[in-house]
Design a protein around this motif. Structure first.
Motif, PDB file in Angstrom:
ATOM      1  N   PHE A 132       1.308  -3.828   3.420  1.00 40.22           N
ATOM      2  CA  PHE A 132       0.479  -4.887   2.490  1.00 40.22           C
ATOM      3  C   PHE A 132       1.081  -4.890   1.532  1.00 40.22           C
ATOM      4  CE2 PHE A 132      -2.885  -5.437   6.139  1.00 40.22           C
ATOM      5  CZ  PHE A 132      -3.179  -7.278   5.507  1.00 40.22           C
ATOM      6  N   ASP A 133       1.868  -4.255   0.949  1.00 40.55           N
ATOM      7  CA  ASP A 133       2.808  -4.348  -0.668  1.00 40.55           C
ATOM      8  C   ASP A 133       3.953  -5.188   0.167  1.00 40.55           C
ATOM      9  OD1 ASP A 133       0.500  -3.393  -1.895  1.00 40.55           O
ATOM     10  OD2 ASP A 133       1.869  -1.305  -2.210  1.00 40.55           O
ATOM     11  N   VAL A 134       4.260  -4.644   1.012  1.00 41.30           N
ATOM     12  CA  VAL A 134       5.432  -5.222   1.353  1.00 41.30           C
ATOM     13  C   VAL A 134       5.596  -6.712   1.993  1.00 41.30           C
ATOM     14  CG1 VAL A 134       7.378  -5.579   3.159  1.00 41.30           C
ATOM     15  CG2 VAL A 134       6.749  -3.724   2.483  1.00 41.30           C
ATOM     16  N   ASN A 156       5.130 -12.420   1.594  1.00 43.25           N
ATOM     17  CA  ASN A 156       5.005 -13.591   1.357  1.00 43.25           C
ATOM     18  C   ASN A 156       4.910 -14.771   0.071  1.00 43.25           C
ATOM     19  OD1 ASN A 156       2.712 -15.727   1.767  1.00 43.25           O
ATOM     20  ND2 ASN A 156       0.657 -14.949  -0.341  1.00 43.25           N
ATOM     21  N   ASP A 157       5.225 -13.592  -1.219  1.00 44.60           N
ATOM     22  CA  ASP A 157       6.163 -14.766  -2.306  1.00 44.60           C
ATOM     23  C   ASP A 157       6.911 -14.678  -2.596  1.00 44.60           C
ATOM     24  OD1 ASP A 157       2.812 -14.033  -3.864  1.00 44.60           O
ATOM     25  OD2 ASP A 157       4.490 -12.779  -5.102  1.00 44.60           O
ATOM     26  N   LEU A 158       7.691 -14.201  -1.371  1.00 44.73           N
ATOM     27  CA  LEU A 158       9.341 -14.606  -1.663  1.00 44.73           C
ATOM     28  C   LEU A 158       9.631 -15.921  -0.746  1.00 44.73           C
ATOM     29  CD1 LEU A 158      11.024 -11.503  -0.922  1.00 44.73           C
ATOM     30  CD2 LEU A 158      11.625 -12.802  -3.303  1.00 44.73           C
ATOM     31  N   SER A 159       8.634 -15.763   0.133  1.00 37.90           N
ATOM     32  CA  SER A 159       8.260 -17.328   1.160  1.00 37.90           C
ATOM     33  C   SER A 159       8.318 -18.007   0.257  1.00 37.90           C
ATOM     34  CB  SER A 159       7.888 -16.839   2.006  1.00 37.90           C
ATOM     35  OG  SER A 159       7.073 -18.329   2.955  1.00 37.90           O
ATOM     36  N   THR A 202       1.052 -17.973  11.295  1.00 37.19           N
ATOM     37  CA  THR A 202       2.487 -18.599  10.945  1.00 37.19           C
ATOM     38  C   THR A 202       2.092 -19.291   9.127  1.00 37.19           C
ATOM     39  OG1 THR A 202       3.397 -18.891  13.310  1.00 37.19           O
ATOM     40  CG2 THR A 202       4.520 -20.388  11.548  1.00 37.19           C
ATOM     41  N   ILE A 203       2.693 -18.733   8.555  1.00 38.62           N
ATOM     42  CA  ILE A 203       3.464 -19.426   7.499  1.00 38.62           C
ATOM     43  C   ILE A 203       4.124 -20.277   6.842  1.00 38.62           C
ATOM     44  CG2 ILE A 203       2.603 -18.788   4.702  1.00 38.62           C
ATOM     45  CD1 ILE A 203       1.181 -16.132   5.682  1.00 38.62           C
ATOM     46  N   LEU A 237      -0.695 -16.273   2.564  1.00 45.00           N
ATOM     47  CA  LEU A 237      -1.601 -15.473   2.973  1.00 45.00           C
ATOM     48  C   LEU A 237      -2.592 -14.726   1.884  1.00 45.00           C
ATOM     49  CD1 LEU A 237      -1.336 -11.901   4.996  1.00 45.00           C
ATOM     50  CD2 LEU A 237      -0.514 -10.768   2.966  1.00 45.00           C
ATOM     51  N   ARG A 238      -2.072 -14.578   0.666  1.00 40.75           N
ATOM     52  CA  ARG A 238      -3.602 -14.133  -0.359  1.00 40.75           C
ATOM     53  C   ARG A 238      -4.306 -15.429  -0.088  1.00 40.75           C
ATOM     54  NH1 ARG A 238      -2.839 -11.776  -5.145  1.00 40.75           N
ATOM     55  NH2 ARG A 238      -1.143 -10.410  -5.414  1.00 40.75           N
TER      56      ARG A 238
END
Length: 338
Positions: free
Chosen positions: A127-129, A134-137, A158-159, A167-168
């Motif tokens: 989940f850390d990855v 998520n942040d890079l996206s 799909t985000i 995700l957050r």
């Protein structure tokens, strides 16, 4: 070769125009274990023009039951998964570009791979990855597709930055149960179904059919014949640190120092230096022979000691198998490399 994709082109939502679009697209797959293997092979066979693969691990015998790109020879040679996958995919489709990278997603070079990426596929078990992805996206406005599977269970979502919750935002829906393939096992149908959903969503994005994207968080249990979807469209949080009104992207600065990590279910510890260390594997091989039996390939060295196996990658990462105690792992690390 002119009819290679003929059956896919007969599918009207793709057609000849969509096939040409696929040829121009670039997909980044993070993790090429079970999910990554299945997704990468499907996308290679579909004719996606460029695949970038990132994985920190190497092929082991226990992988062969469900990680379809790998062979017994890959396991014998302890070949890094990213390299073994690259070799296999190029043999499957020589007309596309495939590049494998052997490093941890938290290493500096990872963000540099995002140039011209059209979609990111999550095929990790960490989940850390996923929060990093998520942040890079969100920062670079690249859609990504979450996927996970364990036992007979699978889930995917799909985000799409600016259009869906991230995700957050879904933390109450997507919970980390702590279950892993190494603790409760996994059957390949769960992998294949999850990957099929991920690949289908990726193809929709790559041919520009965003209207067809699934809006729900989907999860299933193939053994218990259960299938559920949750409507999450209203879960977007304006205060979210990743996709809210004032994002801070917390995981882009996460763990910038040396990290010691117990690999869940693996009976192993990974030690990642603060910055890459360029080892000479030939020199290191000579040194380690005094500690145990050494096996070397162009990407890593494995040293089998009395009770543990130490695997050292060219970038300085070390995996110590046979223990889960951080302090004991550090002691072995400094004894061999300090």
């Amino acid at each position: 070769m002119s009819n290679r994709y003929s059956r896919q082109q007969l599918f009207r939502p793709i057609g000849e125009k969509g096939q040409e679009m696929l040829k121009q697209k670039h997909v980044l797959i993070v993790g090429v274990g079970a999910l990554g293997s299945a997704s990468a092979e499907a996308l290679a066979r579909a004719g996606v023009g460029k695949l970038t693969l990132v994985d920190r691990d190497y092929v082991e015998w226990s992988n062969l039951q469900r990680q379809q790109l790998y062979t017994e020879q890959d396991a014998e040679e302890k070949l890094p998964k990213a390299i073994a996958a690259q070799n296999r995919l190029q043999a499957i489709n020589s007309s596309i570009e495939v590049k494998g990278y052997v490093f941890d997603a938290f290493s500096e070079p990872f963000a540099e791979l995002l140039k011209d990426v059209d979609v990111i596929l999550d095929a990790t078990d960490n989940f850390d990855v996923r929060y990093l992805i998520n942040d890079l996206s969100q920062k670079y406005c690249i859609p990504w597709i979450y996927g996970s599977c364990v036992g007979s269970y699978g889930a995917t979502y799909t985000i799409f930055p600016g259009k869906t919750p991230c995700l957050r935002c879904l933390q109450k829906v997507i919970t980390n149960t702590g279950l892993t393939c190494d603790t409760v096992g996994i059957i390949s149908p769960a992998v294949q179904i999850t990957a099929a959903y991920q690949v289908a969503e990726a193809l929709k994005i790559l041919v520009g059919d965003e209207e067809a994207l699934r809006k729900t968080y989907l999860f299933f249990d193939v053994w218990k014949n259960q299938h559920y979807e949750i409507d999450v469209e209203k879960m977007q949080n304006e205060d979210c640190p990743s996709c809210g009104m004032h994002p801070t992207f917390p995981f882009l600065s996460y763990e910038s120092q040396t990290k010691l990590e117990v690999l869940c279910g693996r009976d192993a510890v990974q030690i990642r230096p603060a910055s890459p260390v360029a080892y000479s594997l030939d020199e290191l091989s000579k040194r380690l022979k005094t500690f145990g039996k050494v096996q070397k390939n162009p990407f890593l060295i494995s040293c089998q000691m009395e009770n543990v196996r130490v695997v050292i990658f060219k970038d300085g990462r070390v995996m110590i198998h046979g223990i889960q105690e951080i302090e004991k792992a550090k002691s072995i690390y400094y004894r061999l490399l300090g």
